[in-house]
Design a protein around this motif. Structure first.
Motif, short mmCIF file in Angstrom:
data_model
loop_
_atom_site.label_atom_id
_atom_site.label_comp_id
_atom_site.label_asym_id
_atom_site.label_seq_id
_atom_site.Cartn_x
_atom_site.Cartn_y
_atom_site.Cartn_z
N ALA A 23 -1.83 -2.75 -6.53
CA ALA A 23 -2.38 -1.95 -5.71
C ALA A 23 -2.62 -0.35 -6.77
N THR A 24 -3.18 0.43 -6.16
CA THR A 24 -3.54 1.83 -6.60
C THR A 24 -3.12 2.90 -5.52
N ILE A 25 -2.57 4.15 -5.90
CA ILE A 25 -2.40 5.20 -5.13
C ILE A 25 -3.23 6.48 -5.29
N ASP A 26 -4.30 6.88 -5.03
CA ASP A 26 -5.09 7.53 -5.72
C ASP A 26 -5.42 7.63 -7.22
N ALA A 51 3.38 -13.59 2.44
CA ALA A 51 3.65 -12.41 3.74
C ALA A 51 4.84 -11.67 3.21
N GLU A 52 5.92 -12.06 2.72
CA GLU A 52 7.07 -11.38 2.00
C GLU A 52 6.67 -10.35 0.94
N LEU A 53 5.51 -10.99 0.08
CA LEU A 53 5.20 -10.13 -0.85
C LEU A 53 4.46 -8.97 -0.50
N GLU A 54 3.59 -9.03 0.57
CA GLU A 54 2.93 -8.26 0.96
C GLU A 54 3.66 -7.05 1.79
N LEU A 57 5.23 -4.93 -0.72
CA LEU A 57 4.48 -4.16 -1.44
C LEU A 57 4.12 -3.06 -0.53
N ASN A 58 3.95 -2.90 0.70
CA ASN A 58 3.87 -2.12 1.70
C ASN A 58 5.04 -1.27 1.46
N GLN A 59 6.23 -1.86 1.49
CA GLN A 59 7.31 -0.80 1.55
C GLN A 59 7.27 -0.03 0.23
#
Length: 195
Positions: A23-26, A51-54, A57-59
């Motif tokens: 992922a990237t954030i800005d 599903a667990e990884l996703e 990752l959001n957390q």
């Protein structure tokens, strides 16, 4: 022709760099090695379900957003924070279990620095607000009174504080996700699930 070649080369470089990240954030990358180090540290077993990884990752992105917010507030320049980090680094070096040049050392130090920043900003944005503003707590209780019936505010104050903190955190995360561009590399996350 040269401009076209440079543009194509740059776009291939950017695409290749993104492929190394989950992922990237800005534009700030979250590398797959960093992410999997944290994931494995907090999950038992060898396999990772997509599903667990996703979800994790959001957390993790939410965590990183809070850290970014803390840095933008200048909390990473606070003398108490810098002293705390330095003391931790000295304690880690004194253990002599891991070399300073080791990638794991860098991950451990980064985890500590970011966790301390996240704690400090959460205290400011969530915990202190919920603990110190009796009027807001009572308003929250009144707005959600049916949830707490038949108990009075004083009887369920602890639960009201917890619920109010959860609401403050959700609002904060929503604000951060609107403020910063978050991109998840689903292809890389799916590859990690196969490992």
């Amino acid at each position: 022709m040269r401009k076209v070649y440079c543009a194509v080369t740059l776009s291939l470089f950017v695409a290749g760099a993104f492929a190394q990240n989950v992922a990237t954030i800005d534009g700030r990358s979250i590398g797959k090695k960093e992410f999997m180090w944290f994931y494995k540290k907090n999950h038992s077993g060898n396999g990772a379900v997509y599903a667990e990884l996703e979800a994790y990752l959001n957390q993790y992105i939410n965590f990183k957003l809070k850290v970014l917010d803390a840095k933008e507030m200048g909390l990473d320049a606070d003398t108490a924070y810098l002293s705390e980090v330095r003391n931790y680094e000295l304690a880690l070096a004194a253990q002599k279990r891991i070399a300073k040049t080791s990638p794991a050392y860098q991950l451990i130090m980064n985890e500590y620095k970011e966790a301390a920043l996240m704690f400090n900003i959460s205290e400011i944005k969530i915990w202190n607000k919920a603990q110190n503003d009796e009027n807001q707590l009572r308003n929250f209780y009144e707005q959600h009174k049916n949830t707490y019936l038949p108990a009075t505010f004083d009887e369920v104050k602890g639960k009201v504080i917890t619920d109010y903190q959860e609401r403050l955190e959700k609002e904060w995360i929503n604000t951060l996700r609107k403020k910063y561009t978050v991109k998840i590399n689903q292809t890389e996350v799916k590859k990690l699930a196969k490992l």
